[in-house]
Design a protein around this motif. Structure first.
Motif, PDB file in Angstrom:
ATOM      1  N   VAL A 283       0.834  -1.173   0.080  1.00  0.00           N
ATOM      2  CA  VAL A 283      -0.005  -0.193   0.012  1.00  0.00           C
ATOM      3  C   VAL A 283       0.801   1.323  -0.037  1.00  0.00           C
ATOM      4  O   VAL A 283       0.563   2.353  -0.704  1.00  0.00           O
ATOM      5  N   GLY A 284       1.965   1.256   0.637  1.00  0.00           N
ATOM      6  CA  GLY A 284       2.824   2.349   0.855  1.00  0.00           C
ATOM      7  C   GLY A 284       3.378   2.649  -0.561  1.00  0.00           C
ATOM      8  O   GLY A 284       3.663   3.775  -0.714  1.00  0.00           O
ATOM      9  N   ALA A 285       3.732   1.745  -1.391  1.00  0.00           N
ATOM     10  CA  ALA A 285       4.330   1.754  -2.600  1.00  0.00           C
ATOM     11  C   ALA A 285       3.428   2.522  -3.774  1.00  0.00           C
ATOM     12  O   ALA A 285       3.838   3.248  -4.560  1.00  0.00           O
ATOM     13  N   SER A 286       2.018   2.742  -3.346  1.00  0.00           N
ATOM     14  CA  SER A 286       1.308   3.424  -4.157  1.00  0.00           C
ATOM     15  C   SER A 286       1.584   4.870  -4.521  1.00  0.00           C
ATOM     16  O   SER A 286       1.315   5.262  -5.132  1.00  0.00           O
ATOM     17  N   ALA A 287       2.317   5.449  -3.243  1.00  0.00           N
ATOM     18  CA  ALA A 287       2.313   6.697  -3.101  1.00  0.00           C
ATOM     19  C   ALA A 287       3.193   7.120  -4.186  1.00  0.00           C
ATOM     20  O   ALA A 287       3.090   8.255  -4.940  1.00  0.00           O
ATOM     21  N   ALA A 288       4.404   6.221  -4.718  1.00  0.00           N
ATOM     22  CA  ALA A 288       5.129   6.633  -5.915  1.00  0.00           C
ATOM     23  C   ALA A 288       4.486   6.715  -7.090  1.00  0.00           C
ATOM     24  O   ALA A 288       4.786   7.343  -8.105  1.00  0.00           O
ATOM     25  N   VAL A 289       3.619   5.382  -7.263  1.00  0.00           N
ATOM     26  CA  VAL A 289       2.774   5.282  -8.322  1.00  0.00           C
ATOM     27  C   VAL A 289       1.888   6.460  -8.756  1.00  0.00           C
ATOM     28  O   VAL A 289       1.860   6.802  -9.867  1.00  0.00           O
ATOM     29  N   GLU A 458      -5.967   1.943 -12.384  1.00  0.00           N
ATOM     30  CA  GLU A 458      -5.930   0.464 -13.051  1.00  0.00           C
ATOM     31  C   GLU A 458      -5.103   0.537 -14.248  1.00  0.00           C
ATOM     32  O   GLU A 458      -4.214  -0.275 -14.863  1.00  0.00           O
ATOM     33  N   GLU A 459      -5.322   1.730 -15.190  1.00  0.00           N
ATOM     34  CA  GLU A 459      -4.356   2.013 -16.482  1.00  0.00           C
ATOM     35  C   GLU A 459      -2.925   2.119 -15.947  1.00  0.00           C
ATOM     36  O   GLU A 459      -1.975   1.685 -16.746  1.00  0.00           O
ATOM     37  N   THR A 460      -2.756   2.847 -14.977  1.00  0.00           N
ATOM     38  CA  THR A 460      -1.323   3.246 -14.705  1.00  0.00           C
ATOM     39  C   THR A 460      -0.565   1.995 -14.154  1.00  0.00           C
ATOM     40  O   THR A 460       0.461   1.639 -14.621  1.00  0.00           O
ATOM     41  N   VAL A 461      -1.238   1.170 -13.298  1.00  0.00           N
ATOM     42  CA  VAL A 461      -0.570   0.095 -12.938  1.00  0.00           C
ATOM     43  C   VAL A 461      -0.266  -1.160 -14.137  1.00  0.00           C
ATOM     44  O   VAL A 461       0.661  -1.714 -14.126  1.00  0.00           O
ATOM     45  N   SER A 462      -1.382  -1.016 -15.097  1.00  0.00           N
ATOM     46  CA  SER A 462      -1.168  -2.089 -15.898  1.00  0.00           C
ATOM     47  C   SER A 462      -0.221  -1.595 -17.256  1.00  0.00           C
ATOM     48  O   SER A 462      -0.057  -2.436 -18.274  1.00  0.00           O
ATOM     49  N   ALA A 463       0.018  -0.327 -17.236  1.00  0.00           N
ATOM     50  CA  ALA A 463       0.769   0.195 -18.162  1.00  0.00           C
ATOM     51  C   ALA A 463       2.403  -0.263 -18.267  1.00  0.00           C
ATOM     52  O   ALA A 463       2.792  -0.761 -17.167  1.00  0.00           O
TER      53      ALA A 463
END
Length: 463
Positions: A283-289, A458-463
């Motif tokens: 969850v913490g890694a989402s900040a950078a994404v 979702e699009e950012t994660v799958s890119a």
């Protein structure tokens, strides 16, 4: 014959049926093949009726051939959650007391989804009376996680999530009190939305003014979920608290962007919840994404000190009102954790319930103010990864004991009592390959915005 598969999006499947590139019969056959392959192990779909399903698919094809106007879900195979009454279909609520129960009416959610053209095939498994986030009962047994069948599929919409993730159905309905749409979505790697209070009206209810449980959609991706929400949402005269926006307001396509959003990320709500270290790291890694996608990210969280007492008080009061007489008449027909929860409601006073509602009002106001400074709150969906299926609930997190079957669900039910919409979106995997969802929360009423932000993520994660 089209190259469509059961793993294609629900939107593509529905479009192919409408264009008559595939018949509803053929689409049903594809799903029945997958059910035959996966369901004996996973136990996600119950009360399956292939004969009636084939009759429904034939009727769907005949409607298209006759040129009749059809709904947005026309021809899609669908299994309703086994806590939702479906006229003429066995509906057990996961309880031995209702093992042979066949309702004579459709619930409002079912009515809307069936009107949209689905082909009903059966029901999806649930825990007893939808209590608890692990799907097992004495009628049908335990539903297993399709990613790792030694693990829980979550609950109470565990059968729905497992069926979705394994390609047995393209869409699924569910309900959420303490996380029943969100936890199983996180555990199985699909998407589950707890809508704003009033967004998806329910009828009939024993208490139309009870506001902890809501119905909502599940899907394998956010666009498909928006399609199902567009069918479920909208006002109805039988539901006095329904919001007025028409369901079509939530239909895909979804736009949206993360750029410029003010996003608060919290791995543990300021230390108020215990979160498995690996889940917290993901969850913490989402900040950078989120930041790389253009969002302004801060480490922030709303202050929710009353949430635990509020939820537990209202849940016990609600359960005692619904099930107290049945428990007294059939004490051996309830699992112990549910019986304890019902009995906890027997000792509540009017002052206790009044306190809970006053606290809930304060929580809602605090969230309103929080969302004046932030567009989105990001936190864990579940405080643990999928746990072993032979456990009723996690007994500890990071060595800290969990005394009851509710303790490990705080990340979900703290949001429940705010009334805000929340969505679980697949985000990462543990070192052992188990899915971990990200919970995105927006201000009450901003369901469309939440869907667009979730789609962008979702699009950012799958890119």
């Amino acid at each position: 014959m089209t190259a469509l598969t059961v793993d294609s999006t629900a939107r593509d499947q529905a479009a192919a049926v409408r264009r008559r590139e595939i018949s509803a019969r053929e689409l049903l056959d594809l799903h029945l093949e997958r059910i035959a392959e996966r369901n004996p192990q996973l136990n996600a779909i119950v009360s399956l009726d292939e004969e009636r399903a084939r009759s429904g698919a034939a009727a769907a094809d005949e409607a298209l051939a006759a040129g009749r106007e059809v709904g947005p879900l026309h021809g899609l195979p669908f299994a309703f959650k086994d806590t939702h009454a479906v006229a003429g279909w066995r509906t057990t609520y996961g309880s031995v007391l209702y093992a042979d129960h066949v309702p004579d009416h459709d619930e409002l959610i079912v009515e809307r989804v069936r009107r949209a053209g689905v082909v009903t095939i059966g029901k999806t498994n649930v825990p007893e009376f939808a209590a608890g986030s692990h799907t097992f009962n004495r009628v049908f047994g335990t539903t297993l996680n399709p990613v790792d069948p030694s693990r829980s599929a979550g609950g109470s919409s565990g059968g729905a999530a497992a069926a979705l993730a394994s390609g047995m159905v393209p869409l699924a309905d569910g309900s959420d009190m303490g996380g029943s749409l969100r936890n199983p979505a996180s555990f199985c790697g699909v998407v589950g939305l707890r809508p704003s209070l009033g967004r998806v009206p329910e009828w009939p209810l024993y208490n139309q003014w009870e506001t902890t449980s809501v119905g909502g959609p599940m899907a394998r991706n956010v666009g498909d979920l928006a399609l199902l929400l567009s069918v479920m949402a909208g006002p109805d005269p039988r539901a006095p608290q329904a919001l007025g926006d028409p369901g079509a307001a939530f239909a895909p396509p979804l736009g949206g962007s993360l750029a410029g959003l003010r996003v608060a990320v919290s791995t543990d709500l300021g230390g108020s919840i215990e979160v498995d270290h690996e889940v917290a790291s993901i969850v913490g890694a989402s900040a950078a994404v989120l930041s790389s996608a253009g969002a302004t990210v801060t480490d922030a969280h709303p202050d929710l000190p009353e949430a635990d007492d509020t939820f537990r008080t209202l849940r016990a009061w609600h359960f005692q009102a619904r099930f107290g007489e049945r428990l007294a008449a059939h004490p051996d027909a309830f699992k112990q954790s549910l019986a304890d929860n019902i009995r906890a409601g027997e000792h509540l006073t009017g002052a206790d319930v009044a306190r809970a509602y006053a606290q809930r009002t304060a929580l809602a106001e605090r969230m309103r103010l929080f969302f004046e400074q932030h567009d989105l709150l990001v936190l864990p969906v579940s405080q643990v990864p999928p746990f072993p299926a032979d456990q009723e609930f996690p007994t500890e997190i990071n060595g800290r004991p969990m005394a009851t079957y509710l303790d490990w669900m705080r990340a979900a039910y703290f949001i429940t009592v705010t009334g805000c919409p929340a969505i679980s979106v697949p985000f990462g995997r543990t070192a052992g390959g188990l899915p971990v969802g990200l919970q995105l929360v927006a201000a009450h009423g901003r369901d469309r915005f939440l869907l667009e932000a979730a789609c962008a993520l979702e699009e950012t994660v799958s890119a």
